[in-house]
Motif scaffolding. Structure first.
Motif, PDB file in Angstrom:
ATOM      1  N   MET A   1      -2.338  11.236 -16.163  1.00 43.81           N
ATOM      2  CA  MET A   1      -2.331   9.825 -15.449  1.00 43.81           C
ATOM      3  C   MET A   1      -1.619   8.965 -16.572  1.00 43.81           C
ATOM      4  SD  MET A   1      -3.292  10.434 -12.617  1.00 43.81           S
ATOM      5  CE  MET A   1      -3.011   8.864 -11.918  1.00 43.81           C
ATOM      6  N   LEU A   2      -0.494   8.320 -16.165  1.00 42.85           N
ATOM      7  CA  LEU A   2      -0.095   7.446 -17.241  1.00 42.85           C
ATOM      8  C   LEU A   2      -0.736   6.347 -17.781  1.00 42.85           C
ATOM      9  CD1 LEU A   2       2.747   7.078 -18.698  1.00 42.85           C
ATOM     10  CD2 LEU A   2       3.341   5.366 -16.606  1.00 42.85           C
ATOM     11  N   VAL A   3      -0.957   5.947 -18.898  1.00 38.76           N
ATOM     12  CA  VAL A   3      -1.451   5.050 -19.766  1.00 38.76           C
ATOM     13  C   VAL A   3      -0.806   4.241 -20.330  1.00 38.76           C
ATOM     14  CG1 VAL A   3      -3.344   4.534 -21.356  1.00 38.76           C
ATOM     15  CG2 VAL A   3      -3.566   6.502 -19.996  1.00 38.76           C
ATOM     16  N   GLY A   4       0.234   4.341 -21.015  1.00 39.99           N
ATOM     17  CA  GLY A   4       1.500   3.496 -21.711  1.00 39.99           C
ATOM     18  C   GLY A   4       2.119   4.342 -22.613  1.00 39.99           C
TER      19      GLY A   4
ATOM     20  N   LYS B   1       0.811  -1.168  -0.003  1.00 38.66           N
ATOM     21  CA  LYS B   1      -0.098   0.023  -0.174  1.00 38.66           C
ATOM     22  C   LYS B   1       0.883   1.145  -0.004  1.00 38.66           C
ATOM     23  CE  LYS B   1      -3.996  -2.281   2.369  1.00 38.66           C
ATOM     24  NZ  LYS B   1      -4.830  -1.960   3.696  1.00 38.66           N
ATOM     25  N   GLN B   2       1.946   1.212   0.751  1.00 33.84           N
ATOM     26  CA  GLN B   2       2.643   2.350   0.866  1.00 33.84           C
ATOM     27  C   GLN B   2       3.430   2.630  -0.623  1.00 33.84           C
ATOM     28  OE1 GLN B   2       5.314   1.705   4.130  1.00 33.84           O
ATOM     29  NE2 GLN B   2       3.767   1.600   5.676  1.00 33.84           N
ATOM     30  N   LEU B   3       3.898   1.337  -1.323  1.00 32.79           N
ATOM     31  CA  LEU B   3       4.834   1.648  -2.434  1.00 32.79           C
ATOM     32  C   LEU B   3       3.795   2.221  -3.374  1.00 32.79           C
ATOM     33  CD1 LEU B   3       6.749  -1.668  -2.643  1.00 32.79           C
ATOM     34  CD2 LEU B   3       7.676   0.782  -2.291  1.00 32.79           C
ATOM     35  N   THR B   4       2.301   1.807  -3.353  1.00 36.93           N
ATOM     36  CA  THR B   4       1.482   2.253  -4.524  1.00 36.93           C
ATOM     37  C   THR B   4       1.176   3.659  -4.028  1.00 36.93           C
ATOM     38  OG1 THR B   4       0.154   0.205  -4.512  1.00 36.93           O
ATOM     39  CG2 THR B   4      -1.150   1.950  -5.205  1.00 36.93           C
ATOM     40  N   ALA B   5       1.207   4.138  -3.009  1.00 40.39           N
ATOM     41  CA  ALA B   5       0.772   5.593  -2.902  1.00 40.39           C
ATOM     42  C   ALA B   5       2.057   6.230  -3.081  1.00 40.39           C
ATOM     43  CB  ALA B   5       0.452   5.961  -1.144  1.00 40.39           C
ATOM     44  N   ARG B   6       3.191   5.714  -3.017  1.00 42.22           N
ATOM     45  CA  ARG B   6       4.371   6.480  -3.388  1.00 42.22           C
ATOM     46  C   ARG B   6       4.518   6.716  -4.937  1.00 42.22           C
ATOM     47  NH1 ARG B   6       7.653  10.428  -2.032  1.00 42.22           N
ATOM     48  NH2 ARG B   6       9.680  10.227  -2.674  1.00 42.22           N
ATOM     49  N   ASN B   7       4.151   5.731  -5.550  1.00 42.83           N
ATOM     50  CA  ASN B   7       4.434   5.523  -7.106  1.00 42.83           C
ATOM     51  C   ASN B   7       3.345   6.615  -7.450  1.00 42.83           C
ATOM     52  OD1 ASN B   7       6.193   3.475  -7.297  1.00 42.83           O
ATOM     53  ND2 ASN B   7       4.608   1.980  -7.525  1.00 42.83           N
ATOM     54  N   LEU B   8       2.467   6.716  -6.888  1.00 42.60           N
ATOM     55  CA  LEU B   8       1.289   7.712  -7.721  1.00 42.60           C
ATOM     56  C   LEU B   8       1.901   9.196  -7.240  1.00 42.60           C
ATOM     57  CD1 LEU B   8      -2.146   6.196  -6.302  1.00 42.60           C
ATOM     58  CD2 LEU B   8      -1.402   6.549  -8.557  1.00 42.60           C
ATOM     59  N   HIS B   9       2.592   9.379  -5.996  1.00 35.97           N
ATOM     60  CA  HIS B   9       2.990  10.681  -5.680  1.00 35.97           C
ATOM     61  C   HIS B   9       4.142  11.051  -6.856  1.00 35.97           C
ATOM     62  CE1 HIS B   9       4.337  13.989  -3.053  1.00 35.97           C
ATOM     63  NE2 HIS B   9       5.654  13.659  -3.371  1.00 35.97           N
ATOM     64  N   LEU B  10       5.043   9.994  -6.963  1.00 35.36           N
ATOM     65  CA  LEU B  10       5.985  10.160  -7.914  1.00 35.36           C
ATOM     66  C   LEU B  10       5.599  10.484  -9.356  1.00 35.36           C
ATOM     67  CD1 LEU B  10       8.517   7.450  -6.606  1.00 35.36           C
ATOM     68  CD2 LEU B  10       8.770   9.878  -6.239  1.00 35.36           C
ATOM     69  N   GLU B  11       4.641   9.867  -9.629  1.00 39.32           N
ATOM     70  CA  GLU B  11       4.138  10.046 -10.930  1.00 39.32           C
ATOM     71  C   GLU B  11       3.541  11.446 -11.015  1.00 39.32           C
ATOM     72  OE1 GLU B  11       0.490   8.347 -13.658  1.00 39.32           O
ATOM     73  OE2 GLU B  11       1.200   6.894 -12.144  1.00 39.32           O
TER      74      GLU B  11
ATOM     75  N   CYS C   1      -3.243   2.641 -10.599  1.00 40.71           N
ATOM     76  CA  CYS C   1      -2.294   2.045  -9.581  1.00 40.71           C
ATOM     77  C   CYS C   1      -1.067   2.750  -9.688  1.00 40.71           C
ATOM     78  CB  CYS C   1      -2.291   0.393  -9.986  1.00 40.71           C
ATOM     79  SG  CYS C   1      -1.431   0.130 -11.549  1.00 40.71           S
ATOM     80  N   GLY C   2       0.096   2.226  -8.887  1.00 40.16           N
ATOM     81  CA  GLY C   2       1.295   2.743  -9.229  1.00 40.16           C
ATOM     82  C   GLY C   2       1.921   2.949 -10.488  1.00 40.16           C
ATOM     83  N   ALA C   3       1.406   1.899 -11.420  1.00 39.91           N
ATOM     84  CA  ALA C   3       2.067   1.989 -12.938  1.00 39.91           C
ATOM     85  C   ALA C   3       1.147   2.906 -13.697  1.00 39.91           C
ATOM     86  CB  ALA C   3       2.084   0.546 -13.272  1.00 39.91           C
ATOM     87  N   GLY C   4      -0.285   3.129 -13.582  1.00 45.49           N
ATOM     88  CA  GLY C   4      -0.796   3.835 -14.287  1.00 45.49           C
ATOM     89  C   GLY C   4      -2.522   3.610 -14.364  1.00 45.49           C
ATOM     90  N   VAL C   5      -3.172   3.890 -15.287  1.00 45.70           N
ATOM     91  CA  VAL C   5      -4.536   3.755 -15.251  1.00 45.70           C
ATOM     92  C   VAL C   5      -5.127   2.384 -15.236  1.00 45.70           C
ATOM     93  CG1 VAL C   5      -6.637   4.273 -16.512  1.00 45.70           C
ATOM     94  CG2 VAL C   5      -4.836   5.988 -16.333  1.00 45.70           C
TER      95      VAL C   5
ATOM     96  N   CYS D   1      -5.870   2.488  -6.397  1.00 47.06           N
ATOM     97  CA  CYS D   1      -6.451   3.615  -5.687  1.00 47.06           C
ATOM     98  C   CYS D   1      -7.343   4.159  -6.425  1.00 47.06           C
ATOM     99  CB  CYS D   1      -5.239   4.608  -5.420  1.00 47.06           C
ATOM    100  SG  CYS D   1      -4.106   4.259  -4.160  1.00 47.06           S
ATOM    101  N   VAL D   2      -8.521   4.523  -5.666  1.00 50.25           N
ATOM    102  CA  VAL D   2      -9.792   5.151  -6.469  1.00 50.25           C
ATOM    103  C   VAL D   2      -9.545   6.515  -6.151  1.00 50.25           C
ATOM    104  CG1 VAL D   2     -12.330   5.287  -6.548  1.00 50.25           C
ATOM    105  CG2 VAL D   2     -11.289   3.209  -5.710  1.00 50.25           C
ATOM    106  N   ILE D   3      -9.636   7.274  -7.358  1.00 49.75           N
ATOM    107  CA  ILE D   3      -9.468   8.807  -7.257  1.00 49.75           C
ATOM    108  C   ILE D   3     -10.808   9.463  -7.060  1.00 49.75           C
ATOM    109  CG2 ILE D   3      -9.081  10.913  -8.676  1.00 49.75           C
ATOM    110  CD1 ILE D   3      -7.550   9.146 -10.654  1.00 49.75           C
ATOM    111  N   SER D   4     -10.681  10.247  -5.601  1.00 47.56           N
ATOM    112  CA  SER D   4     -11.859  11.156  -4.941  1.00 47.56           C
ATOM    113  C   SER D   4     -11.525  12.583  -5.222  1.00 47.56           C
ATOM    114  CB  SER D   4     -12.041  10.524  -3.588  1.00 47.56           C
ATOM    115  OG  SER D   4     -12.941  11.208  -3.047  1.00 47.56           O
TER     116      SER D   4
END
Length: 286
Positions: free
Chosen positions: A227-230, A68-78, A146-150, A261-264
């Protein structure tokens, strides 16, 4: 109590034997330095092994929180990467004030972490179920990343669960653009490989290269811009020859998707309500 007394009386010789053994071992290791050092070393080795095993078990069960922490961190870095790219583009080009505002629209949204509880890859209309619902703030038509994209868009919700239409669904239709180019189209999936989709309706005059990054355009009420797609993998002509169809290598690995992560975001919800109200108004005039 009587049974206990009878048991002790019946096995008293064994109990005396064990007591004498314990006393002799204590005397042996306490008054003999060599035997004491052997005992101390052996006890430390056993204790160390026990502690190592316990630490390994604790680390294994803590992997959920780490993911969970890595996913949140990846989103922050993105988000930071998108902001830096927008700032670099602003420095290189004479962008207008409205364009600069659009590039920073990705900032300021909140996310609801969730875990994938079911997923499919081998159907034309795949679905994903996550373990968060209306009780957690998840609503229909919210974007999922997710941390990798949409990942996709929330389709149905219950109190504690939600069903998501992922990119790997024939009904998925997400507005995307080529980063740094300004051209946009709509991402579709027609079955087949789980890591490929197609970006349709790219105009013939568009200029781009293989490897260009595909991001969300921000023209919908679901995903913020950037948001990254590919990335672009191959270029085809459309069926009518009036536009391009781009084969896109998806950044999200749907085969091992676990944490999302769900975008709110309040502003996106307001935009969606306004858009739906406009559609209802148009229907009423027809």
């Amino acid at each position: 109590m009587r049974n206990l007394i009878e048991f002790l009386a019946r096995h008293n010789h064994w109990l005396v034997f064990l007591l004498l053994e314990v006393i002799s071992l204590v005397l042996l290791f306490h008054y003999n330095s060599y035997q004491g050092s052997v005992w101390f070393s052996s006890a430390n080795a056993v204790a160390g092994k026990v502690y190592e095993t316990r630490a390994g078990i604790e680390q294994y069960f803590s992997l959920v929180d780490v993911n969970k922490q890595l996913t949140a961190r990846n989103l922050h870095l993105e988000r930071e990467l998108t902001e830096l790219s927008a700032q670099l583009n602003t420095e290189k080009h004479d962008s207008t004030y409205a364009e600069r505002l659009q590039k920073t629209a990705i900032k300021g949204y909140q996310t609801i972490p969730a875990k994938v509880v079911s997923n499919s890859l081998n159907r034309l209309d795949n679905l994903i179920t996550i373990d968060k619902g209306t009780a957690d703030g998840v609503r229909k038509d919210m974007g999922v990343v997710c941390g990798a994209g949409v990942v996709g868009i929330v389709y149905l919700t219950s109190e504690h669960y939600a069903v998501v239409i992922p990119l790997l669904n024939s009904k998925s239709n997400i507005s995307c653009s080529i980063r740094g180019r300004g051209y946009f189209g709509y991402l579709h999936w027609y079955g087949g490989a789980a890591d490929e989709a197609y970006l349709d309706d790219i105009p013939r005059h568009a200029r781009f290269r293989i490897g260009d990054v595909i991001i969300t355009s921000g023209y919908s009420s679901v995903f913020p811009k950037g948001m990254l797609v590919g990335c672009v993998q191959r270029v085809y002509n459309s069926a009518n020859g009036m536009s391009y169809r781009l084969k896109v290598k998806l950044s999200t690995n749907f085969g091992n998707l676990r944490d999302v992560c769900v975008i709110s975001d309040g502003e996106m919800a307001e935009r969606m309500q306004l858009f739906e109200a406009a559609q209802d108004s148009l229907r009423g005039k027809q």
